[in-house]
Write a protein that holds these residues in place. Structure first.
Motif, PDB file in Angstrom:
ATOM      1  N   PRO A   5      12.595   1.752  -7.285  1.00  0.00           N
ATOM      2  CA  PRO A   5      11.137   1.942  -7.274  1.00  0.00           C
ATOM      3  C   PRO A   5      10.390   1.404  -8.504  1.00  0.00           C
ATOM      4  O   PRO A   5       9.162   1.480  -8.532  1.00  0.00           O
ATOM      5  CB  PRO A   5      10.983   3.469  -7.198  1.00  0.00           C
ATOM      6  CG  PRO A   5      12.298   3.976  -6.720  1.00  0.00           C
ATOM      7  CD  PRO A   5      13.300   3.049  -7.296  1.00  0.00           C
ATOM      8  N   ALA A  37       9.836   3.676  -1.077  1.00  0.00           N
ATOM      9  CA  ALA A  37       9.350   4.076  -2.398  1.00  0.00           C
ATOM     10  C   ALA A  37       8.080   3.287  -2.679  1.00  0.00           C
ATOM     11  O   ALA A  37       8.131   2.108  -2.980  1.00  0.00           O
ATOM     12  CB  ALA A  37      10.403   3.790  -3.460  1.00  0.00           C
ATOM     13  N   GLU A  56      12.342  11.502  -9.169  1.00  0.00           N
ATOM     14  CA  GLU A  56      11.358  11.552  -8.075  1.00  0.00           C
ATOM     15  C   GLU A  56      11.016  10.091  -7.776  1.00  0.00           C
ATOM     16  O   GLU A  56      10.585   9.364  -8.662  1.00  0.00           O
ATOM     17  CB  GLU A  56      10.132  12.365  -8.516  1.00  0.00           C
ATOM     18  CG  GLU A  56       8.907  12.238  -7.637  1.00  0.00           C
ATOM     19  CD  GLU A  56       9.182  12.466  -6.166  1.00  0.00           C
ATOM     20  OE1 GLU A  56       9.604  13.565  -5.803  1.00  0.00           O
ATOM     21  OE2 GLU A  56       8.983  11.517  -5.368  1.00  0.00           O
ATOM     22  N   PHE A  57      11.258   9.677  -6.538  1.00  0.00           N
ATOM     23  CA  PHE A  57      11.221   8.246  -6.233  1.00  0.00           C
ATOM     24  C   PHE A  57       9.994   7.789  -5.441  1.00  0.00           C
ATOM     25  O   PHE A  57       9.939   6.688  -4.953  1.00  0.00           O
ATOM     26  CB  PHE A  57      12.522   7.844  -5.542  1.00  0.00           C
ATOM     27  CG  PHE A  57      13.723   8.182  -6.396  1.00  0.00           C
ATOM     28  CD1 PHE A  57      13.997   7.462  -7.542  1.00  0.00           C
ATOM     29  CD2 PHE A  57      14.536   9.266  -6.094  1.00  0.00           C
ATOM     30  CE1 PHE A  57      15.063   7.786  -8.363  1.00  0.00           C
ATOM     31  CE2 PHE A  57      15.609   9.601  -6.912  1.00  0.00           C
ATOM     32  CZ  PHE A  57      15.877   8.870  -8.050  1.00  0.00           C
ATOM     33  N   ASN A  58       9.062   8.683  -5.313  1.00  0.00           N
ATOM     34  CA  ASN A  58       7.794   8.371  -4.639  1.00  0.00           C
ATOM     35  C   ASN A  58       7.959   7.892  -3.200  1.00  0.00           C
ATOM     36  O   ASN A  58       7.222   7.035  -2.727  1.00  0.00           O
ATOM     37  CB  ASN A  58       6.975   7.354  -5.443  1.00  0.00           C
ATOM     38  CG  ASN A  58       5.480   7.483  -5.150  1.00  0.00           C
ATOM     39  OD1 ASN A  58       5.004   8.577  -4.840  1.00  0.00           O
ATOM     40  ND2 ASN A  58       4.754   6.385  -5.214  1.00  0.00           N
ATOM     41  N   GLY A 108       9.866   6.740  -9.454  1.00  0.00           N
ATOM     42  CA  GLY A 108       8.878   6.533  -8.405  1.00  0.00           C
ATOM     43  C   GLY A 108       7.583   5.940  -8.925  1.00  0.00           C
ATOM     44  O   GLY A 108       7.044   6.407  -9.924  1.00  0.00           O
ATOM     45  N   HIS A 167      15.917   8.472   2.641  1.00  0.00           N
ATOM     46  CA  HIS A 167      14.890   7.504   2.269  1.00  0.00           C
ATOM     47  C   HIS A 167      14.121   6.912   3.435  1.00  0.00           C
ATOM     48  O   HIS A 167      13.274   6.084   3.238  1.00  0.00           O
ATOM     49  CB  HIS A 167      15.456   6.406   1.370  1.00  0.00           C
ATOM     50  CG  HIS A 167      16.755   5.850   1.813  1.00  0.00           C
ATOM     51  ND1 HIS A 167      17.921   6.080   1.129  1.00  0.00           N
ATOM     52  CD2 HIS A 167      17.075   5.081   2.854  1.00  0.00           C
ATOM     53  CE1 HIS A 167      18.897   5.464   1.734  1.00  0.00           C
ATOM     54  NE2 HIS A 167      18.426   4.850   2.780  1.00  0.00           N
TER      55      HIS A 167
END
Lengths: 459, 460
Positions: free
Chosen positions: B60, B84, B204-206, B231, B422
């Motif tokens: 990301p 992401a 936290e990978f958005n 993220g 994901h």
């Protein structure tokens, strides 16, 4: 504008591939192996390879895809993967109980130098392969060719390692399928049956990757070419290889091993290629083409004629795999369209030569395959010479959106639509479907953009 | 095996896997579940490799280029498959590969990597470059560190090697390699002007914009978010992230290494949080507020957010809860920490958990899991489709929560599905995420399609 960085100016790149129009061999081998009944594909490499291939196939088919892995560790890569593969073979037969394990290599096991032939022989000698069960293999290094090469290599493995000749020819025709959808393989069986030709089709992923919902997870769905059929392929009177890149190598292998003469035809995409396929299959089977099929052909020609004005002169960019691109390009030309830009990541002189021949009817068309023939280049070409239509797999959607081009999904992988695995893309009916899809996007575009006074009810 | 003796005949466990499966029963003796093992050769494992771990963690970072050094596959399979999202540059969504060929394998790929990097940096003007080494790079002996150094010097941007050869461990080792690369960036930027009341959001990978939701909560509390890793990540923010006062770590599997390193090197303490479910989400706000006791207003604000948000979504969720009460769920996800949150979140909507598993949990994780679970719950480590199918049917689950490879299995079994990996399309984190989660579960479990899709092959 996800691809806002794409520049118009095309510069030769020396190393870099941007947004590939291919992937690696092992996934092709895995897909082919799923076309053998009761077969568990096995990836001889790191765990990630197997996981990626299964995920990609699952995204394309929306089906569970079963395959095992040797789960390479650091030790295996130092001492060789033999112990892993032997252990894997034992585990698989005792727990998953397949009829066949189809092992393919990876870049890792190839670089280490694992010899699949020798290891599988050792497995047999050591009694790790139960009576009546089989292990076949194909060498599929990821740094050679593409996913198409991997498919072809695994199909060669099936022909070489299963087919036997008892010396008496039967009246069957082997139809060796190039990389096509389960729906296409189903269509081939249907066409052969309507022609009255008895065939052995391999591989055959219908009823494997388009399995019905039954409330059960069938580890080995009912479809797939059976071992008995594959063995008997050595006594068929002849073979028809459908696709010179992904199917012919197996036909050659079969001829070499069991003296089964073969003919190679293009994948039957579009009118001309389907004509050649039907002629070749009827000749091989010694039958006449029934009226029913002639009428089906007639319906395709009728629609092509009815709608010719909507096709004529439209420029098309397309990308994908060789055995599809060759007849597809020809079909677009037959429709009066202009193939303008074509790329395929799959390398190979034969493909290139054949495309040059087909493209003699489209002077000025850009074509490139192999190194740096990627989606970035295709996009650059399109920026320089815009097109009316884009045909290719899901990855085309970035270009289609950025350049605002009508887009028909065709090829592998298709991650964002359904239909490809259920409706054929080949034969007269598959070609009719393709015509419908092309017309659909072109006419929708016309409806969306027409000035009010030119907005037509009847088209 | 204690707890309950697993009937291996009946459920057909892979030989050698008995210790990775456990069923919680009344009076069953304590038993340690075997985990953190490499998968058995020949298993149809749902796990991936080291490269996969590195790639998902760093992916990301949107203003860097990510080039995969190796044959084409590894780049092709990881091309834009994770949602992401970025609020600005989107370089991470492109696929760059050195596409190594046979000759490169024989003669080495360093030159090709060098040329590719130069071409890429000239073309895209990124703020940094990550170079992932794949399986064969370790074998052919390319010195990618040297290439990175050379290019960094010539181009004046950080060029970071990620040693992610697929076979050199598990996905977790890939997380570590990614954290190592990030550590090389951290500390390079100026921390001037960073508030004392500041955090980094780690792990936290958005996906579907989740980091934005979380970030907004913290900012509303009066806290400065220096960097999210990774993220909607930016190189400059990562470079100055050592100026933050606290690291808040989600998805502990991937980012604990980094948090520990930052604690050691920069004295930044860290806390572990989860953003799934009302309970854990609230706690993750309170825990951060508690870190700044001299500012009671931060805690006040946190309480206000929790109050407002729950007031907003709780009533709406009652409809879902009424319909879902008593339904049973099976969970098979990557990290164990996520499993904990999901169990709690499912309880909020009246559902029980009959199967809980993870690909990468450790001993402590499974201990906690055992404590949390109800009796009769099956706990698995590194499971496979045969096991999952068997347990789902035996335990009569109504829902499976998993990732891409599990989805079609659920549907074939006639069981509802929620993607908690994901491929999620809507944010599941935060208070609003809990609402979306409940809605997604409700929509899938209650879908009219199940009346046509029989379970157990149509047997009642």
């Amino acid at each position: 504008m996800l691809l806002r960085h794409t520049t118009k100016e095309v510069k030769e790149r020396e190393g870099l591939t941007i947004n590939p129009a291919k992937t690696c061999q092992p996934i092709g081998a895995m897909y082919a192996a799923l076309g053998v009944h009761g077969c568990l594909p096995h990836s001889h490499g790191s765990q990630g390879c197997c996981s990626y291939h299964r995920s990609t196939l699952t995204r394309h088919y929306k089906e569970p895809v079963m395959a095992a892995t040797s789960s390479f560790t650091e030790g295996a890569s130092v001492f060789g993967g033999q112990a892993n593969l032997l252990a894997a073979i034992e585990t698989i037969f005792s727990v998953y109980d397949p009829e066949v394990i189809a092992v393919h290599s990876t870049c890792l096991s190839e670089t280490i130098g694992d010899d699949l032939q020798q290891i599988t022989k050792k497995a047999k000698d050591d009694g790790k392969i139960p009576e009546g069960k089989y292990v076949i293999y194909a060498s599929t290094p990821s740094f050679v060719g593409s996913h198409i090469t991997g498919y072809a290599n695994m199909v060669v493995g099936m022909a070489e390692q299963f087919a036997k000749s008892i010396g008496e020819k039967n009246d069957k025709v082997n139809v060796i399928a190039g990389w096509m959808e389960p729906s296409d393989m189903r269509e081939i069986k249907s066409l052969a049956s309507r022609l009255g030709v008895k065939i052995v089709l391999f591989p055959d992923t219908s009823d494997v990757l388009d399995a019905p919902q039954t409330g059960k997870h069938e580890f080995y769905p009912k479809g797939g070419t059976t071992i008995a059929e594959l063995i008997s392929a050595g006594d068929s009177k002849c073979s028809l290889a459908v696709g010179c890149i992904s199917a012919e190598p197996a036909a050659v292998a079969l001829d070499k091993k069991c003296k089964v003469p073969f003919e190679t035809v293009d994948m039957p995409i579009g009118l001309s290629a389907t004509d050649r396929f039907i002629m070749a299959l009827s000749k091989a089977g010694g039958v006449k083409v029934p009226d029913e099929i002639t009428a089906e052909r007639g319906r395709l020609v009728d629609v092509m004629a009815d709608m010719e004005q909507y096709f004529y002169g439209k420029k098309v960019a397309l990308f994908g795999d060789p055995d599809q691109l060759m007849p597809l390009t020809e079909f677009l030309l037959d429709l009066g369209m202009i193939p303008a830009h074509i790329v395929s990541g799959t390398p190979g002189n034969r493909f290139e030569k054949r495309m040059r021949e087909i493209l003699e009817r489209a002077p000025g068309a850009n074509f490139r395959n192999g190194a740096q023939a990627d989606m970035f280049l295709l996009h650059q070409w399109i920026k320089n010479e815009p097109v009316d239509l884009l045909i290719g797999n899901t990855y085309g959607k970035y270009i289609a959106r950025d350049e605002d081009i009508p887009f028909v999904r065709f090829g592998f992988p298709i991650l964002d639509r359904i239909g490809h695995s259920y409706f054929p893309n080949i034969g007269y009916s598959g070609s009719l479907r393709l015509v419908e899809k092309i017309l659909g996007v072109l006419m929708d575009r016309q409806d969306q953009t027409a000035l009010e006074e030119r907005f037509e009810l009847v088209m | 095996m204690k707890g309950k003796e697993m009937d291996t005949q009946n459920i057909n466990l892979l030989e050698g896997r008995e210790k990775q499966v456990y069923e919680k029963t009344a009076g069953g003796a304590e038993v340690d579940i075997a985990c953190e093992k490499t998968s058995l050769s020949g298993s149809v494992s749902q796990r991936a490799c080291v490269f996969c771990g590195s790639r998902v963690v760093l992916y990301p970072v949107a203003d860097a280029i990510h080039i995969v050094h190796g044959p084409i596959g590894c780049a092709a399979y990881t091309w834009d498959i994770r949602g992401a999202v970025s609020s600005g540059p989107e370089l991470h969504r492109l696929s760059f590969s050195t596409d190594l060929q046979e000759m490169d394998v024989i003669y080495g790929g360093e030159k090709k990597l060098y040329r590719s990097l130069i071409e890429l940096i000239d073309q895209y003007q990124p703020n940094a470059a990550f170079i992932y080494s794949t399986c064969i790079i370790g074998l052919i002996g390319d010195d990618i560190d040297a290439v990175c150094k050379k290019v960094a010097k010539e181009k004046g941007i950080p060029v970071l090697p990620v040693h992610s050869e697929g076979f050199k461990g598990t996905k977790k080792d890939g997380y570590k390699a990614a954290c190592l690369a990030l550590m090389k960036l951290i500390g390079q930027g100026s921390t001037e002007g960073i508030s004392k009341y500041s955090i980094n959001i780690l792990g936290e990978f958005n996906l579907a914009g989740e980091a934005w939701i979380i970030r907004e909560y913290y900012e509303k509390m009066g806290i400065e978010v220096v960097a999210t890793m990774t993220g909607d990540g930016r190189i400059d923010a990562i470079r100055r992230s050592h100026g933050a006062s606290l690291n808040v770590v989600q998805c502990s599997g991937s980012m604990t290494t980094l948090a520990k390193e930052m604690e050691e090197k920069y004295g930044i303490p860290f806390i572990r949080v989860s953003y799934f479910g009302f309970e854990d989400m609230s706690k993750s706000l309170y825990d951060v507020a508690q870190h700044f006791p001299e500012r009671p207003d931060i805690m006040e604000k946190a309480k206000e957010i929790v109050r407002d948000e729950i007031r907003k979504y709780y009533p709406e969720m009652q409809k879902f809860k009424a319909a879902l009460a008593g339904k049973k769920a099976a969970i098979y996800v990557g990290g164990a920490f996520k499993t904990f949150s999901l169990i709690k979140a499912l309880r909020t909507i009246g559902m029980s958990v009959v199967l809980a598993g993870s690909q990468t949990g450790n001993q402590q994780d499974y201990k906690n899991l055992k404590e949390m679970c109800d009796e009769g719950t099956v706990i698995v480590d590194d499971s496979n489709p045969v096991e999952l199918s068997k347990f789902i049917l035996e335990k009569e689950a109504d829902l499976l929560i998993g990732g891409v490879k599990e989805r079609p299995i659920a549907f074939k079994l006639g069981v509802a599905f929620c993607d908690h990996n994901h491929e999620r399309k809507i944010p599941l984190a935060g208070f609003i995420g809990m609402y979306y989660f409940a809605r997604e579960v409700y929509e899938s479990v209650m879908s009219p399609v199940w009346q046509f899709a029989p379970r157990k092959g149509g047997a009642q």
